[in-house]
Write an enzyme that holds these catalytic residues in place. Sequence first.
Site, PDB file in Angstrom:
ATOM      1  N   LYS A 208       0.813  -1.223   0.000  1.00 20.51           N
ATOM      2  CA  LYS A 208       0.000   0.000   0.000  1.00 20.51           C
ATOM      3  C   LYS A 208       0.844   1.270   0.000  1.00 20.51           C
ATOM      4  O   LYS A 208       2.048   1.248   0.260  1.00 20.51           O
ATOM      5  CB  LYS A 208      -0.995  -0.034   1.168  1.00 20.51           C
ATOM      6  N   ARG A 242      -3.531 -10.106   5.079  1.00 20.96           N
ATOM      7  CA  ARG A 242      -3.934 -10.140   3.661  1.00 20.96           C
ATOM      8  C   ARG A 242      -2.758  -9.642   2.840  1.00 20.96           C
ATOM      9  O   ARG A 242      -2.380  -8.475   2.961  1.00 20.96           O
ATOM     10  CB  ARG A 242      -5.160  -9.251   3.463  1.00 20.96           C
TER      11      ARG A 242
HETATM   12  C1  7PJ Z   1      -8.122  -4.590   1.782  1.00 20.81           C
HETATM   13  C2  7PJ Z   1      -9.165  -5.361   1.309  1.00 20.81           C
HETATM   14  C3  7PJ Z   1      -7.827  -4.579   3.190  1.00 20.81           C
HETATM   15  C4  7PJ Z   1      -9.638  -6.130   3.427  1.00 20.81           C
HETATM   16  C5  7PJ Z   1      -8.271  -4.305  -0.339  1.00 20.81           C
HETATM   17  C6  7PJ Z   1      -5.316  -3.302  -1.866  1.00 20.81           C
HETATM   18  C7  7PJ Z   1      -6.642  -2.644  -1.897  1.00 20.81           C
HETATM   19  N1  7PJ Z   1      -9.918  -6.145   2.120  1.00 20.81           N
HETATM   20  N2  7PJ Z   1      -9.254  -5.178  -0.029  1.00 20.81           N
HETATM   21  N3  7PJ Z   1      -8.619  -5.383   3.956  1.00 20.81           N
HETATM   22  N4  7PJ Z   1      -7.553  -3.947   0.735  1.00 20.81           N
HETATM   23  N5  7PJ Z   1     -10.362  -6.889   4.257  1.00 20.81           N
HETATM   24  O1  7PJ Z   1      -5.175  -4.496  -1.671  1.00 20.81           O
HETATM   25  O2  7PJ Z   1      -4.328  -2.524  -2.054  1.00 20.81           O
HETATM   26  O3  7PJ Z   1      -6.937  -3.900   3.711  1.00 20.81           O
HETATM   27  S1  7PJ Z   1      -8.021  -3.766  -1.967  1.00 20.81           S
END
Ligand code: 7PJ
Length: 274
Positions: A208, A242
């Site tokens: 990020k 994640r």
């Molecule tokens: C997240 C997500 C996060 C959860 C994305 C990216 C943006 N779902 N989906 N938590 N981020 N639960 O991966 O850069 O931080 S999309």
Amino acid sequence: MACLIVGVLNCTPDSFSDGGRFASVTEAVFAGARMAEEGANWIDVGGESTRPGAARVDEAEELRRVIPVIEALAAEGACVSVDTMKPSVMREAIAAGASMINDVNALQTPGAVGVAAASNAAVCLMHMQGEPATMQTAPAYADVVTEIRAFLQRRASACIDAGIDRRGIVVDPGIGFGKTPAHNLALLRRLDALAALGFPLLVGISRKATLGLITGREVGERAAASVAAALAAAVRGARILRVHDVRETVDALAVWTAIEPWPGSGISRQKSDQ
Ligand code: 7PJ
């Protein structure tokens, strides 16, 4: 291992070669299967980008992107989560074999809680201020940790009241979703306050912008930064990470836990080690 890993599988047109729909489904399934082999406990399949400034995708297109991928990965025995804000996509994804709903909107879309309650799927409730198109314009909080903690508690209670099993609820501060780098870092430092809610805490910081700001690296060059952030989150109480770089994160956690048996437990050294 003390943490579970969610591998990110974006099924948006810019994620895979544009050799047509079938080629991109095949490539996505291959990439997902590889993450599972590398140690991902879930594969998070998403068809609508929620990056800052991203445009919305219509329902039919989102279904076309994610359902064949979910079906194929579930058939191979992978645990699949679906990254969506749309109740109809949640319903179809569960029918196709998904076992977790990952909603950056914390099931606030009308109908979303009902879809989750009618299934056995786990839910990940994420905090976002505003919506993806505009959320990074001027994020503001009086007290970011307290506000997000209260929001996550409220959403978890709404889910429990609607009949969702509390053992299937995961909460997530939503790093980068309507937050400045200072907000993100404040949240990461105080994950203990969010973990204290009593639900497993998921953190997604992989690649990020805050990591780009700290390191000066472009998005494809942020694996080391992402692994460092993932470990820091694990130590402070994240139970699910994640990530895009599954193998690197799994290796780092294995080494970390060999040295520090229980990250996040507050017990960093046993008597026998002294
Ligand atoms: C997240 C997500 C996060 C959860 C994305 C990216 C943006 N779902 N989906 N938590 N981020 N639960 O991966 O850069 O931080 S999309």
